[in-house]
Design an enzyme around this catalytic site. Sequence first.
Site, PDB file in Angstrom:
ATOM      1  N   HIS A 262       6.387 -13.129 -11.312  1.00  0.00           N
ATOM      2  CA  HIS A 262       7.505 -13.093 -12.256  1.00  0.00           C
ATOM      3  C   HIS A 262       6.953 -12.669 -13.609  1.00  0.00           C
ATOM      4  O   HIS A 262       5.922 -13.178 -14.041  1.00  0.00           O
ATOM      5  CB  HIS A 262       8.139 -14.485 -12.344  1.00  0.00           C
TER       6      HIS A 262
ATOM      7  N   ARG B 167      16.445 -12.608 -20.637  1.00  0.00           N
ATOM      8  CA  ARG B 167      16.652 -11.162 -20.794  1.00  0.00           C
ATOM      9  C   ARG B 167      18.081 -10.779 -20.429  1.00  0.00           C
ATOM     10  O   ARG B 167      18.669  -9.895 -21.029  1.00  0.00           O
ATOM     11  CB  ARG B 167      15.623 -10.387 -19.962  1.00  0.00           C
TER      12      ARG B 167
END
Lengths: 612, 222
Positions: A239, A259
Site C-alpha cells: 500500500h 486521497r
Amino acid sequence: MADISEIQTFEHDVLVIGAGGAGLRAAIECARLGLKTGLVCKSLLGKAHTVMAEGGVAASLGNTDNRDNWKIHFRDTMRGGKFMNQWRMAELHAKLSPERVRELEEWGAVFDRTADGLISQRNFGGHRYPRLAHVGDRTGLEIIRTLQDFGVHQPIDIYMECKVLNLLKDGPRISGAVGLWRETGRFVLFKAKAVILATGGGGRAWRITSNSWEYSGDGAAMAYEAGAELIHMEFTQFHPTGMVWPPSVRGVLVTEGVRGEGGILLNNKGERFMFDYIPERFAAETADTVQEAARWLEGDPGARRPPELLTRDVVARAINTEVKAGRGSTHGGVYLDIASRRSAEDIKRKLPSMYHQFKELAEIDITKEPMEVGPTMHYFMGGIRVDDDTQMSQTVDGLFACGECTGGMHGANRLGGNSLSDLLVFGQLAGAGASDYIQTLEKAPEVDSDQVMEVIREATDVLNREDGPNPYVLQEKLQDMMQTNVGIIRTRAELEEALRQLEDLKREAALVKAHGASQYNPGWHQALDLTSLLTTAEAVARAALIREESRGGHTRDDFQGEREEWGKHNVIISKGESGMNVRTDVRPDPPADLAAIAYASLEELEGTAKVK
Amino acid sequence: MVVLDAIHRIQALHANDLACRWNCKAGKCGSCSMEINGRPKLACMTRLSDYDPEETITVQPMKTFPIIKDLVTDVSFNYEVNKRIPPFKPKPRDADGNYRMMQKDVDRIQEFRKCIECFLCQDVCHVLRDHRRQDAFAGPRWFIRLASLEMHPLDTADRVSQIKEDFGIGFCNITKCCTEVCPEGIHITDNAIIPLKERLADRYYDPVMWLMRKITGKDRKK
Ligand SMILES: Cc1cc2nc3c(=O)[nH]c(=O)nc-3n(C[C@H](O)[C@H](O)[C@H](O)COP(=O)(O)OP(=O)(O)OC[C@H]3O[C@@H](n4cnc5c(N)ncnc54)[C@H](O)[C@@H]3O)c2cc1C
Ligand code: SF4
Ligand code: SF4
C-alpha cells in the site's frame, strides 16, 4: 495422549476457519442453507483484520454517480489487475457486490448517506466513479459488526481464540481439522464434511506491514499441505501510504480515503510528483495538470481524476522512486497533504480515525500539517486456487476458500475497496458451494487418528524440547529478510538469496523452542505460526523468481515492463514429493463478451448504462 | 513508543510466554485493553512519552473480568449479553428496493456504532466492577448497542421492557465513568443511557403518552 477418543471433539457439516468478513458471510450462508456450521477464529470474535478496513466497500450502486454499472466496475477491476484476474471471478464480483452491500443494510448496517437518503459512495484509486460505500473511515468495523451481530443469532457454533493447526483428509477428501485452544493449550478435533478457509493473508512475513500478528498465511499454508494449489503468489500489494514515523508505528495504514477526499502527494521540494508517473494505460483517463485535478475535486464531471488516485502499485513505486532519488521526507517517506485541501471540519468528519491516529500516535494534527507516508506490505493478491463459481479447490475435494486467503480475483493488483466486496460475494458463494458439495457426498468422511496425533505431536514438541531458537527472534529475522530481498522492487539475485536464507530459517524453525506452560502462551503460538509464515514466504519468493516481467504488485528491476507472453500465464505453486513445485499454466482465452467489456471505451459502457 | 511496544519487547526478549491480547495496533480493534497505572486504557494508544521517564509504569489486567493469564481476561460475559439482545428487525424496503435514511437521522446511532468492543467501559463501571451485578446488569457497552437498535430509523422491534427487566438499566446511577474511559469518545451516558432511561420512564410512568405514541405511531425514535 494415547488416542484421539480423549480429545475434545466437535462434529459439523461444515467448519469455517476464520471469522473476518469472508468467514462470517460464509458461515451465515451455511446456516441459512441448513448446514450444521462451526466457525473458528484465532482472536476474539470481531477482532479480525476486516475490522481495520477503513476506506469502503466497492459496489456499483450508482447512488452518487448514476453512470456507474457493473460493467464499468468489472472493467476497472480487470485494468487494475493488469488483466491477470480470473475473468469469471471478476465478473461475479462486479455483478453481485451491490446485492451483498444492500443485504447488509437489511442486517442493520448504517452507511453514510447521500442527500436523498441512499448509501453514499466515495472515490478511490482505480475506480472510475465514486463507488465505495463507506462509514467515515471505519467501514470494516461496520461490516464486521453487522455480520457478527447478525451471525450470533443464527445457528452457528462459534469457537474463539482457537488456532487451527492443520487439515485432515480421508483420501482425496477433507475430513476435518485439528485446533488448539489458545487459552488452555488443549487440542480440539473438528470433524467436518467440508472446510471453508477464510483466514486472510500473510503480510506478517514482512517488517513494514499494515497487518497484525494473525496474518501468518495459515490458510494458504494448510491448504498447500493438504494438496491444494496456490495461484498468483508473486503478486503482493504494497500500500503506498503507511505511516513512517515514529518507528514504532511504521507500516500502520493511512487509508486511501485521504486521497479519495482530495489529499495530494508531495516530495521534499513541494512538487506534486504523481503527474510524472502516469502510465500509458491510464493516460487517457487521468488529469495531466494541477488545474484539471482541482476541477475534479470541485466536482466538474468533465475533469479527469488526479494522478494520486492511480492504482496502488503505480503510486507505491512512484513513492519508492522519489525517496531513492533523495526527494523524500525527513523520515524517508513523502508528504501526504489533506490540510490544505479540505476544511478542518470536513477532515474530522470524513476521516475521524486518521485524525485520531496521527494525533495520538505521531502527535501530528492532520488538519494543519501534512502526514509522512511510505509503502507498507498490505495485501496478498495470491492465495488458494479455487473454482471460480463454487470456491472449491480443484485438487482437494471439500476444501473451499474465500476472502484474502484465495487468489485470482484481483489479478496482479487489487483496487481499494474490492476486498470488502470480495469477502461478501465469495463468502456467500463458498457457503453455497459447500452446501452443494455436501449433498453429493454418499457418506461422511472418516478421520484418520494417525493424522491427528501427528499434528498434536509436532505442536507439543515445540513446547517440550529442551532448548532451541527463540520464536520471536526467528520471526524478526524472517521479516527483515523478506523486507530486504522480496520487497517492492525485486531482482533475480535477491530472490535467490531469499530462497537460500529461507532454507536456513526453515532448519532453525524446525528446532524452535517455546518456553513456559501451555496456557495462553504467545511464544508457543508465535512458534506455531512460523511454519505457515515460512511456507507462504517461500511461495511468494519462488513465484516472484519465475515471473520474469513487472506487472501490478510484482516488479522486477531486471525485467521491467509487462511482457505479453507472461500475460498469458499464471504461476501455480503446489506441494511436490521433495519440496515446493512451481509451474506456469496457460491462461484460457477470456469469454468474448467479457473481453469486449474489459477492452471497451468508457463511452461505450456508459451508453449501455442508460438502457440498463 | 506506546505501552504495547514495551510489552512486545519484554515478550520477545525476556518473557516469551507473557500473555497479552492485541491485533491492529491502531486503536481500531479494541483487543489490548488493560489498566495502565490504574486507568483503563488501550495499550496501543498509550504513549510512553506521556509518563515521567523516572516513573514505573504498572500494567494490570482489567479487574472486572476473571483473569486467564497475565494481561488476558475472560470477557465471555460480554458475548453472552450480546446474544440476549433481540436482533435488528427492519421494516420493508421502499418500492424501488432501497432503504432511505437521512444522514441527520443516523448521526446519533453512527456515534454508537463506532464502538470497538474494548470493554473498558464495562471494566470501569462500578455496578460490574464492585457490585458484581453481572447477573442483572448488561453494562454500558450493551446500552450503547441497545440504543443503536432502538434509535435505528429502520428498526421495528421493541426492547424497552427488556432494557429495564433483563438488562437492568436501573442500576446505572449516571456516574459517567464509562464515558470518561471510552477510547472512541462515545457519549455513553448522555447520548445513550439517559435517553433510554427517558423512554423507559415514558413507558412505565406516563402510560397515556406511551399509548398515544403507539396509536399515532409517533415515537421518539423518529
Ligand atoms: C489497515 C487495513 C485497512 C484496509 N482497508 C480496506 C478498505 O478500505 N477496503 C477494502 O476493501 N479492504 C481493505 N483492507 C483489506 C481488507 O480489510 C482485508 O483484505 C479483508 O478484511 C480480509 O478479510 P478476510 O475475511 O479474508 O480475513 P480477516 O478479516 O483477516 O479474517 C481472518 C480470520 O481468520 C482467522 N484465522 C487465521 N488463521 C487462523 C487459524 N490458523 N485458525 C483459526 N482461525 C484463523 C483470524 O482469526 C480471523 O478471524 C484493509 C486492510 C487493512 C489491514
Ligand atoms: S454511568 Fe452508569 S453505566 Fe456508566 S459507569 Fe456509571 S453506573 Fe456504569
Ligand atoms: S463503548 Fe467505548 S469503552 Fe465501551 S466497549 Fe465501546 S469503545 Fe470500548
